[in-house]
Scaffold this motif. Structure first.
Motif, PDB file in Angstrom:
ATOM      1  N   ASP A  57       0.834  -1.208   0.000  1.00 44.47           N
ATOM      2  CA  ASP A  57       0.000   0.000   0.000  1.00 44.47           C
ATOM      3  C   ASP A  57       0.870   1.260   0.000  1.00 44.47           C
ATOM      4  O   ASP A  57       0.544   2.242  -0.671  1.00 44.47           O
ATOM      5  N   ASP A  61       0.593   4.187  -2.642  1.00 40.49           N
ATOM      6  CA  ASP A  61       0.285   5.561  -2.213  1.00 40.49           C
ATOM      7  C   ASP A  61       1.521   6.463  -2.217  1.00 40.49           C
ATOM      8  O   ASP A  61       1.411   7.636  -1.854  1.00 40.49           O
ATOM      9  N   ARG A 104       5.599   5.611   7.826  1.00 39.61           N
ATOM     10  CA  ARG A 104       4.677   4.601   8.357  1.00 39.61           C
ATOM     11  C   ARG A 104       5.082   4.343   9.801  1.00 39.61           C
ATOM     12  O   ARG A 104       6.245   4.095  10.079  1.00 39.61           O
ATOM     13  N   LYS A 118     -11.005  -3.510   1.289  1.00 44.54           N
ATOM     14  CA  LYS A 118      -9.634  -3.088   1.592  1.00 44.54           C
ATOM     15  C   LYS A 118      -9.267  -3.334   3.058  1.00 44.54           C
ATOM     16  O   LYS A 118      -8.144  -3.723   3.365  1.00 44.54           O
ATOM     17  N   LYS A 178       2.152   8.905  10.320  1.00 39.21           N
ATOM     18  CA  LYS A 178       2.111   8.893   8.854  1.00 39.21           C
ATOM     19  C   LYS A 178       1.575  10.256   8.421  1.00 39.21           C
ATOM     20  O   LYS A 178       1.078  11.020   9.267  1.00 39.21           O
ATOM     21  N   LYS A 204      -8.421  10.349  -2.629  1.00 38.06           N
ATOM     22  CA  LYS A 204      -9.363   9.517  -1.875  1.00 38.06           C
ATOM     23  C   LYS A 204     -10.501  10.360  -1.293  1.00 38.06           C
ATOM     24  O   LYS A 204     -10.287  11.144  -0.370  1.00 38.06           O
TER      25      LYS A 204
HETATM   26  C1  FPP Z   1      -4.298   0.805   3.767  1.00 41.98           C
HETATM   27  O1  FPP Z   1      -5.127   1.731   3.169  1.00 41.98           O
HETATM   28  C2  FPP Z   1      -4.288  -0.479   2.958  1.00 41.98           C
HETATM   29  C3  FPP Z   1      -4.905  -1.631   3.251  1.00 41.98           C
HETATM   30  C4  FPP Z   1      -5.696  -1.761   4.483  1.00 41.98           C
HETATM   31  C5  FPP Z   1      -4.856  -2.854   2.371  1.00 41.98           C
HETATM   32  C6  FPP Z   1      -3.919  -2.803   1.187  1.00 41.98           C
HETATM   33  C7  FPP Z   1      -3.928  -4.097   0.424  1.00 41.98           C
HETATM   34  C8  FPP Z   1      -3.063  -4.435  -0.563  1.00 41.98           C
HETATM   35  C9  FPP Z   1      -1.959  -3.517  -0.997  1.00 41.98           C
HETATM   36  C10 FPP Z   1      -3.171  -5.742  -1.276  1.00 41.98           C
HETATM   37  C11 FPP Z   1      -2.735  -6.945  -0.467  1.00 41.98           C
HETATM   38  C12 FPP Z   1      -1.412  -7.461  -0.771  1.00 41.98           C
HETATM   39  C13 FPP Z   1      -0.718  -8.443  -0.079  1.00 41.98           C
HETATM   40  C14 FPP Z   1       0.621  -8.894  -0.561  1.00 41.98           C
HETATM   41  C15 FPP Z   1      -1.210  -9.100   1.152  1.00 41.98           C
HETATM   42  P1  FPP Z   1      -4.922   3.310   3.287  1.00 41.98           P
HETATM   43  O2  FPP Z   1      -3.948   3.756   2.261  1.00 41.98           O
HETATM   44  O3  FPP Z   1      -6.273   3.911   3.257  1.00 41.98           O
HETATM   45  O4  FPP Z   1      -4.350   3.483   4.755  1.00 41.98           O
HETATM   46  P2  FPP Z   1      -3.024   4.205   5.262  1.00 41.98           P
HETATM   47  O5  FPP Z   1      -3.432   5.619   5.489  1.00 41.98           O
HETATM   48  O6  FPP Z   1      -2.683   3.505   6.559  1.00 41.98           O
HETATM   49  O7  FPP Z   1      -1.974   4.052   4.227  1.00 41.98           O
END
Ligand code: FPP
Ligand code: MG
Length: 295
Positions: free
Chosen positions: A66, A70, A75, A151, A203, A213
């Motif tokens: 992810d 993004d 992180r 997701k 983050k 988004k």
């Molecule tokens: C965070 O979203 C992302 C997820 C909860 C899931 C992402 C899933 C994948 C990339 C596919 C799965 C792949 C494997 C190898 C298991 P966000 O961007 O809204 O949250 P953030 O702000 O924490 O980045």
């Protein structure tokens, strides 16, 4: 939670690769919501701990990928793996985490393995939906709900259900609990992106809209505004402090963050209703802490 980190370290040592160990060392441990959930359902025992470690490794793999998607630099308060070691390495480390997790998962038998594996396909589909929805402003709440279900909620749902299967409990009630917990969790995440700051979150803050988004608060603000351009003009823009302040003023003026939190709370209550017959205080606390968290 330390026990779970130790099992993950053991999994990584099994791989016999210094590059993997070195990159993994840079990853900070997270909140472990999924592990808390599993232990609250199937109890503290070796089997539960191992399931937690597997799920956390899958979750980590998904975050590595992810952060590439993004283009995230931060992180858990540290540099993201893609930012520190490059996209190619972060991509491979995600693949290694996922395949190792799956190899360990096979020991849990067909039902649980299939459940978790299917949830990971949906996770990736959810991420694809997120990418697709980010192309244009999305004002459709049902598309947003469908995307966050895949997701985020699906892996939490599968964790709760697997733990219930391990403990020979009624897995469909726990599935309902996990699903609604997961939906509420992502809504709170989307609210915190707006209401919190980078230091607290570990983050980037206010980054969702810049990434395209249109999360729940943005959908509600769009509905509330007479002049939609006040919002649409900011879509995918890297806002300066004055623009951020004027956007925050609009959220406040229309009570959008409260309305969004109320929606998350209603999913939290739905989760609790599904398992009320078990009278499990830990599962109540998980919902309460998740709703009232600051990061
Ligand atoms: C965070 O979203 C992302 C997820 C909860 C899931 C992402 C899933 C994948 C990339 C596919 C799965 C792949 C494997 C190898 C298991 P966000 O961007 O809204 O949250 P953030 O702000 O924490 O980045
Ligand atoms: Mg992200």
């Amino acid at each position: 939670m330390q026990k779970i980190d130790e099992i993950i370290q053991g999994f990584l040592r099994d791989l016999n690769c210094d590059i993997v160990l070195n990159m993994s060392k840079s990853i900070k441990t997270g909140k472990k919501l999924r592990s808390k959930l599993i232990l609250s359902i199937s109890g503290e025992n070796e089997e539960s701990y191992k399931l937690c470690a597997i799920i956390e490794l899958i979750h980590l793999a998904s975050l590595l990928h992810d952060d590439i998607v993004d283009d995230a630099k931060l992180r858990r308060g540290a540099r993201s793996v893609n930012s520190e070691f490059g996209t190619k390495n972060a991509l491979m480390l995600g693949d290694i985490f996922y395949s190792k997790a799956f190899s360990e998962l096979v020991g849990f038998g067909k039902k649980i393995s299939q459940l978790i594996a299917d949830s990971v396909s949906k996770l990736a589909i959810g991420e694809l939906m997120d990418i697709e929805l980010s192309k244009n402003f999305n004002a459709d709440k049902s598309l947003y709900l469908d995307m966050i279900y895949n997701k985020t909620a699906v892996l939490i749902e599968a964790s709760a259900r697997s733990a219930a299967i391990l403990a020979s409990l009624d897995d469909l009630s726990f599935r309902e609990y996990g699903k609604n917990l997961g939906l509420a969790f992502q809504m709170i995440d989307d609210i915190l992106d707006i209401s919190s700051d980078e230091k607290t979150l570990g983050k980037a803050a206010m980054s969702d809209f810049k990434e395209g988004k249109s999360t729940l608060p943005y959908i509600y603000l769009y509905e509330a505004l007479d002049d939609k351009n006040i919002l649409l003009d900011f879509f995918k823009k890297d806002l300066n402090d004055i623009e951020k302040k004027s956007l925050l003023d609009e959220f406040n003026k229309h009570g959008i963050l409260e309305k969004s939190k109320k929606e998350a709370l209603s999913y939290g209550n739905k989760a609790l209703k599904a398992i009320e017959k078990y009278n499990n205080k830990k599962l109540n606390d998980i919902i309460e802490n998740m709703i009232n968290r600051s990061f």
